[in-house]
Structure formats: structure tokens, C-alpha cells
Design a protein around this motif. Sequence first.
Motif, PDB file in Angstrom:
ATOM      1  N   GLN A 162       0.914  -1.562  -0.194  1.00 50.03           N
ATOM      2  CA  GLN A 162       0.249  -0.094  -0.002  1.00 50.03           C
ATOM      3  C   GLN A 162       0.758   1.639   0.022  1.00 50.03           C
ATOM      4  O   GLN A 162       0.281   2.314  -0.330  1.00 50.03           O
ATOM      5  CB  GLN A 162      -0.939  -0.154   1.195  1.00 50.03           C
ATOM      6  N   TRP A 163       2.553   1.175  -0.072  1.00 53.46           N
ATOM      7  CA  TRP A 163       3.094   2.246   0.370  1.00 53.46           C
ATOM      8  C   TRP A 163       4.104   1.881  -0.317  1.00 53.46           C
ATOM      9  O   TRP A 163       5.064   0.856  -0.768  1.00 53.46           O
ATOM     10  CB  TRP A 163       3.555   2.886   1.986  1.00 53.46           C
ATOM     11  N   GLN A 164       5.110   3.196  -1.079  1.00 58.09           N
ATOM     12  CA  GLN A 164       6.022   2.916  -1.798  1.00 58.09           C
ATOM     13  C   GLN A 164       7.216   4.166  -1.305  1.00 58.09           C
ATOM     14  O   GLN A 164       6.357   5.060  -1.370  1.00 58.09           O
ATOM     15  CB  GLN A 164       5.660   3.020  -3.247  1.00 58.09           C
ATOM     16  N   MET A 165       7.757   4.308  -1.425  1.00 65.34           N
ATOM     17  CA  MET A 165       8.925   5.650  -0.522  1.00 65.34           C
ATOM     18  C   MET A 165       9.971   4.780  -1.913  1.00 65.34           C
ATOM     19  O   MET A 165      10.907   4.784  -2.675  1.00 65.34           O
ATOM     20  CB  MET A 165       9.336   4.951   0.282  1.00 65.34           C
ATOM     21  N   VAL A 166      10.269   5.837  -2.641  1.00 65.34           N
ATOM     22  CA  VAL A 166      11.398   6.555  -4.252  1.00 65.34           C
ATOM     23  C   VAL A 166      11.843   7.911  -3.487  1.00 65.34           C
ATOM     24  O   VAL A 166      11.842   8.825  -2.639  1.00 65.34           O
ATOM     25  CB  VAL A 166      11.132   6.518  -4.785  1.00 65.34           C
ATOM     26  N   TRP A 167      13.770   7.970  -2.957  1.00 66.14           N
ATOM     27  CA  TRP A 167      14.426   8.368  -2.973  1.00 66.14           C
ATOM     28  C   TRP A 167      14.396   9.405  -4.278  1.00 66.14           C
ATOM     29  O   TRP A 167      15.297   8.460  -5.634  1.00 66.14           O
ATOM     30  CB  TRP A 167      16.289   8.257  -2.198  1.00 66.14           C
ATOM     31  N   ALA A 168      14.784  10.653  -3.880  1.00 61.67           N
ATOM     32  CA  ALA A 168      15.557  11.701  -5.606  1.00 61.67           C
ATOM     33  C   ALA A 168      16.702  11.167  -5.173  1.00 61.67           C
ATOM     34  O   ALA A 168      18.011  11.796  -4.373  1.00 61.67           O
ATOM     35  CB  ALA A 168      15.281  12.953  -5.424  1.00 61.67           C
ATOM     36  N   GLY A 170      20.391  11.817  -5.191  1.00 61.55           N
ATOM     37  CA  GLY A 170      21.721  12.739  -4.955  1.00 61.55           C
ATOM     38  C   GLY A 170      20.587  14.536  -3.485  1.00 61.55           C
ATOM     39  O   GLY A 170      21.619  14.939  -4.067  1.00 61.55           O
ATOM     40  N   ASP A 171      19.979  14.117  -3.494  1.00 60.22           N
ATOM     41  CA  ASP A 171      18.714  14.518  -2.658  1.00 60.22           C
ATOM     42  C   ASP A 171      18.590  14.821  -1.010  1.00 60.22           C
ATOM     43  O   ASP A 171      18.008  13.614  -0.774  1.00 60.22           O
ATOM     44  CB  ASP A 171      18.233  16.032  -3.527  1.00 60.22           C
ATOM     45  N   GLU A 172      17.532  15.559  -0.636  1.00 59.61           N
ATOM     46  CA  GLU A 172      16.964  15.139   0.618  1.00 59.61           C
ATOM     47  C   GLU A 172      15.405  14.682   0.472  1.00 59.61           C
ATOM     48  O   GLU A 172      14.670  15.303   1.255  1.00 59.61           O
ATOM     49  CB  GLU A 172      17.054  15.976   1.558  1.00 59.61           C
ATOM     50  N   ILE A 173      15.036  14.837  -1.274  1.00 61.50           N
ATOM     51  CA  ILE A 173      13.605  14.278  -1.568  1.00 61.50           C
ATOM     52  C   ILE A 173      13.525  13.126  -1.481  1.00 61.50           C
ATOM     53  O   ILE A 173      14.025  12.107  -1.913  1.00 61.50           O
ATOM     54  CB  ILE A 173      13.719  15.461  -2.446  1.00 61.50           C
ATOM     55  N   VAL A 174      12.394  12.249  -0.907  1.00 62.12           N
ATOM     56  CA  VAL A 174      11.543  11.666  -0.943  1.00 62.12           C
ATOM     57  C   VAL A 174       9.968  11.302  -1.270  1.00 62.12           C
ATOM     58  O   VAL A 174       9.551  12.903  -0.897  1.00 62.12           O
ATOM     59  CB  VAL A 174      11.596  10.089   0.118  1.00 62.12           C
ATOM     60  N   ALA A 175       9.664  10.707  -2.666  1.00 63.41           N
ATOM     61  CA  ALA A 175       8.194  10.650  -3.010  1.00 63.41           C
ATOM     62  C   ALA A 175       6.980   9.692  -2.132  1.00 63.41           C
ATOM     63  O   ALA A 175       8.030   8.399  -2.131  1.00 63.41           O
ATOM     64  CB  ALA A 175       8.334  10.242  -4.880  1.00 63.41           C
ATOM     65  N   HIS A 192       3.391  13.833 -10.638  1.00 60.69           N
ATOM     66  CA  HIS A 192       2.133  14.119  -9.547  1.00 60.69           C
ATOM     67  C   HIS A 192       2.718  13.014  -8.370  1.00 60.69           C
ATOM     68  O   HIS A 192       1.563  12.672  -7.295  1.00 60.69           O
ATOM     69  CB  HIS A 192       1.001  13.404 -10.514  1.00 60.69           C
ATOM     70  N   ASP A 193       4.007  12.742  -8.253  1.00 60.20           N
ATOM     71  CA  ASP A 193       4.032  11.860  -7.080  1.00 60.20           C
ATOM     72  C   ASP A 193       3.892  13.124  -5.781  1.00 60.20           C
ATOM     73  O   ASP A 193       4.494  14.563  -6.007  1.00 60.20           O
ATOM     74  CB  ASP A 193       5.826  11.264  -6.902  1.00 60.20           C
ATOM     75  N   ARG A 194       3.840  12.478  -4.416  1.00 56.55           N
ATOM     76  CA  ARG A 194       3.904  13.540  -3.293  1.00 56.55           C
ATOM     77  C   ARG A 194       5.891  13.570  -2.566  1.00 56.55           C
ATOM     78  O   ARG A 194       5.931  12.417  -2.734  1.00 56.55           O
ATOM     79  CB  ARG A 194       2.874  12.886  -2.120  1.00 56.55           C
ATOM     80  N   LEU A 195       5.885  14.735  -2.539  1.00 56.51           N
ATOM     81  CA  LEU A 195       7.202  14.684  -2.388  1.00 56.51           C
ATOM     82  C   LEU A 195       7.543  15.666  -1.205  1.00 56.51           C
ATOM     83  O   LEU A 195       6.601  16.464  -0.569  1.00 56.51           O
ATOM     84  CB  LEU A 195       8.294  15.654  -4.225  1.00 56.51           C
ATOM     85  N   LEU A 196       8.399  14.451  -0.473  1.00 55.57           N
ATOM     86  CA  LEU A 196       8.844  15.237   0.890  1.00 55.57           C
ATOM     87  C   LEU A 196       9.994  15.983   1.044  1.00 55.57           C
ATOM     88  O   LEU A 196      10.621  15.082   0.664  1.00 55.57           O
ATOM     89  CB  LEU A 196       7.725  14.156   2.362  1.00 55.57           C
ATOM     90  N   ARG A 197      10.657  17.145   1.836  1.00 53.41           N
ATOM     91  CA  ARG A 197      11.789  17.272   2.243  1.00 53.41           C
ATOM     92  C   ARG A 197      12.382  17.030   3.284  1.00 53.41           C
ATOM     93  O   ARG A 197      11.803  17.329   4.161  1.00 53.41           O
ATOM     94  CB  ARG A 197      11.582  18.494   1.471  1.00 53.41           C
ATOM     95  N   LEU A 198      13.261  15.663   3.638  1.00 50.34           N
ATOM     96  CA  LEU A 198      13.394  15.460   5.145  1.00 50.34           C
ATOM     97  C   LEU A 198      14.366  16.323   5.213  1.00 50.34           C
ATOM     98  O   LEU A 198      15.858  16.457   5.371  1.00 50.34           O
ATOM     99  CB  LEU A 198      14.074  14.049   4.922  1.00 50.34           C
TER     100      LEU A 198
END
Length: 230
Positions: A162-168, A170-175, A192-198
Motif C-alpha cells: 500500500q506504500w512506496q517510497m522513492v528517494w530522489a 542526490g537529494d533529501e527528497i522522497v516521493a 504527480h508524486d507526493r514529495l517531501l524534503r527531509l
Amino acid sequence: MSRAFSERDDWLPLDDETHALQLRALDELCRREGVERGIDLGCGDGRVARAMQRVRVLGLDIDPGALSAISADDRRIETRLADALDASTPLVFGDSSRAQGAWCLGNTFLEFHDVARAAAMMRRLREALDPPGWLAIDNFVADIWRDVAEGNWQEGVSDDDQWQMVWAPGDEIVALRRGPRVDPDDWSIREHDRLLRLWSLGSLRLLALSSGWTAPEPDPTGALLLFRPV
């Protein structure tokens, strides 16, 4: 892999103990600094705004469903369907009065993944505030990077699919993808991915430096990180 965020978490993002501590910290900050008007960036259903009984609040959010949950009878709260990152969004009340402080809580600051847009918003906010002028965000940095070190933000698909996490790269961003958006064959970030900056403490310091704020410091309770205008 961490469960991370769900859609419901946008409205109720914290456990009860953290929620209560955060509200007490913000209320004490507003009282201590004589703040009568504040801006709630990403106010959701008014989780924080409704609790600030001594403060008139301008609540901004992009979710009309969340804003509709705020009672129109509460005249302390003025709501605006708007994106705080949009340069056309006014950061003053409808009667042109200015806030004296602002907050972005419930992990909403992680949604500000575009550094340039976040810096532009911070500059506009600094100019919009009357003294004392401050921005409070969650004190999330240590917890997030402890979780990263422990492997709780690993790229992958959850056991229940039900969940997938993808790291950008070279960056602190995950989708984050949820439900039907999960695609085990696609590990590139999509439009259209939901992006978060850690955000790390270093990146927050650079953000502050580039937008006219002091480096963030914990409030006396440790529940908040505070930026103040230079």
C-alpha cells in the motif's frame, strides 16, 4: 520501510502527547511575546488555530475539505484557500492587518520540498510580519535523521503493497505513493508524486541565511524550532 504519512495524517499528523505539547508551546510563545495575530501555514482542519484562543488567526491551506471543517462561527479564524508557496498569495488578513508571528506545524514544512520556492516564501513572510516576527515549525530534524540512520525511511514497497517510497537521486527528497499509485516497476520520481524534503539542520540554516532569518533554534520547551528576522 516506515509507514510515513497517510492522507488522514495531514489533518491529525501527531500523537496525542506531541500534539498537546506543541499546542502548549505555541500558546506560551504567543503569550510571552504579546502576539495577537498569527498566520497558520497549512492549517488543515484548524487543529492548531482552534486551540489558539487568545490569537486571531489567518489559516492558509490548499485542501477545501479541511478548511470546511473550521466553523464559520469562530470569528477569530479567517481562512483562505491558497498555497503559501504561491507568490500571489497575500500573507495579511483580509482587512490588511498584519500578523506578528507565523507557524507551520504538523510536519507541513516537509511539504516545502522546492528550496527556491521555500526561500521565496520565507522572504515574503518576513516582510509581511509586524514585530516581534517569527516563524515556528516542528522540531522534527533529530527524529527524522535518527529514523533515517535506523533504516526507517528505506526506499521500497511496504509489506502490504500500500506504500512506496522513492528517494530522489542526490537529494533529501522522497516521493511517497499510496494505494493505486504504487508501482513496483517504477523507481523514478513522477510529476504527480507526493514529495517531501527531509530537511536537515544544515539545510534549514542555509534556507534561513538565504531569506533573511536567523538560524532556527529550539523554543524553551524543545517542541518548536524558531526562525526570527535578522
